[in-house]
Enzyme design. Sequence first.
Site, PDB file in Angstrom:
ATOM      1  N   TYR A 136       0.926  -1.357   0.119  1.00  0.00           N
ATOM      2  CA  TYR A 136       0.028  -0.112  -0.051  1.00  0.00           C
ATOM      3  C   TYR A 136       0.928   1.213  -0.041  1.00  0.00           C
ATOM      4  O   TYR A 136       1.752   1.515   0.785  1.00  0.00           O
ATOM      5  CB  TYR A 136      -1.032  -0.184   1.201  1.00  0.00           C
ATOM      6  CG  TYR A 136      -1.795   1.106   1.456  1.00  0.00           C
ATOM      7  CD1 TYR A 136      -2.935   1.212   0.574  1.00  0.00           C
ATOM      8  CD2 TYR A 136      -1.666   1.678   2.657  1.00  0.00           C
ATOM      9  CE1 TYR A 136      -3.906   2.165   0.774  1.00  0.00           C
ATOM     10  CE2 TYR A 136      -3.001   2.934   2.760  1.00  0.00           C
ATOM     11  CZ  TYR A 136      -3.701   3.050   1.980  1.00  0.00           C
ATOM     12  OH  TYR A 136      -4.650   4.007   1.967  1.00  0.00           O
ATOM     13  N   ASP A 186       0.143  -7.446   6.120  1.00  0.00           N
ATOM     14  CA  ASP A 186      -1.321  -6.704   6.023  1.00  0.00           C
ATOM     15  C   ASP A 186      -2.216  -7.397   5.337  1.00  0.00           C
ATOM     16  O   ASP A 186      -2.126  -8.033   4.073  1.00  0.00           O
ATOM     17  CB  ASP A 186      -1.121  -5.337   5.173  1.00  0.00           C
ATOM     18  CG  ASP A 186      -2.364  -4.545   4.836  1.00  0.00           C
ATOM     19  OD1 ASP A 186      -3.444  -5.011   4.911  1.00  0.00           O
ATOM     20  OD2 ASP A 186      -2.169  -3.202   4.775  1.00  0.00           O
TER      21      ASP A 186
END
Length: 389
Positions: A107, A179
């Site tokens: 991200y 994540d």
Amino acid sequence: MKKYKSVKTLLAHASIEPEQHHGFVNTPVYRGSTVVFPTCESMREGRQKYIYGRWNNPSTEALTQALQQLEGAQGTVLCPSGLSACTTAILSVVGAGDHLLIADNVYSPIRAFVEHVGNRLGIEVTFYDPAIGADIAGFIQPNTKAIYAESPGSLTLEIPDIRAITKVAHEHDILVIADNTWGTPLYFPSLELGVDLSIMAATKYIVGHSDAILGTVSASERAWDSLKKYHFNTGLFASPDDVSLALRGMRTLEVRLERHFKNATLVAKWLETRDEVEAVYYPALASHPQHHLWKRDFKGASGLLSFLTKPSPQAAADALLDNLSLFSIGYSWGGFESLAMIADPTPVRSATTWAADGHLVRLHIGLEDPDDLIADLERGFERFNRLLG
Ligand SMILES: *Cc1c(COP(=O)(O)O)cnc(C)c1O
């Protein structure tokens, strides 16, 4: 805490305690800073369950405990956003002079975080190719403290081999941070696979309705003490209003994910048949480069996928997305609704290069009828074709 064998039952029952709330099924929203004590002595002794709103609150506790059970974690903390959950996980275990390995497909705000904050704190960072597998061993330095991964990456959907990475990490006494927003513990049991700090942007599938921002970090036994202390001492707190939306969302997580999985698979397979499409990036497709890892480690696939258009002018790609009637153009994902955006991974890569000629389109496939979604995209491709030079 009660134990549940089935995740479906856990989602429906965890943290439901009507006897604590006058018989009401759901935990109410407890808004509050001050909690009062009957006497000075009881305050000195701290002899009551709730002491101060930031430390413990029945609403945040209900979500924390439910997620801790869902993750199979030693402990879970709530953060005010998904990004703050990512930075909390990192800073809870990495400090000045430490080295952190980060997958190149993460991200992208994580990249900005290490550049603007991590650097100033004296954290050394190396980005690695997410396809590296056991060769991650070659990147380990004497000061390497943690390896950060996102599986799959939320833009380009590559899957790092978490089993290979955790094996190498643990041989070197290094922690693994992952994540897990895309898979959630339902589809990817990250702590079971050796991850030490499992992150979710709860904003996405836990909340599930695009109406709140929230993050969570769940820890293994080795990482829990550091996470707990960091979270407590930095004053992180999630709003009880947002927490109650997350609790409500969590109850239907399993049924929503099942539909996202089904719909996204249908759309992805249809996209593969289109001449306008060069490649579809969805781990559940046999054509995905790490499909074998998805099959080995995941129990399902969620609603986020990307595809590459064949080389075309920007105006053609824009025309594909503009005027879609069921897909809105927007960031984020994980809600009930379908979303689309054009993204360019080129500037957010350093260990690998993104060298595609076409445009990368990211779709979140919502809970709509998949035939309607396909018809909407079909009209988009007609607009795309009209603008091909
Ligand atoms: C959205 C997202 C985040 C950040 O979540 P916010 O709640 O928007 O801060 C982190 N990781 C991934 C993979 C995401 O998709």
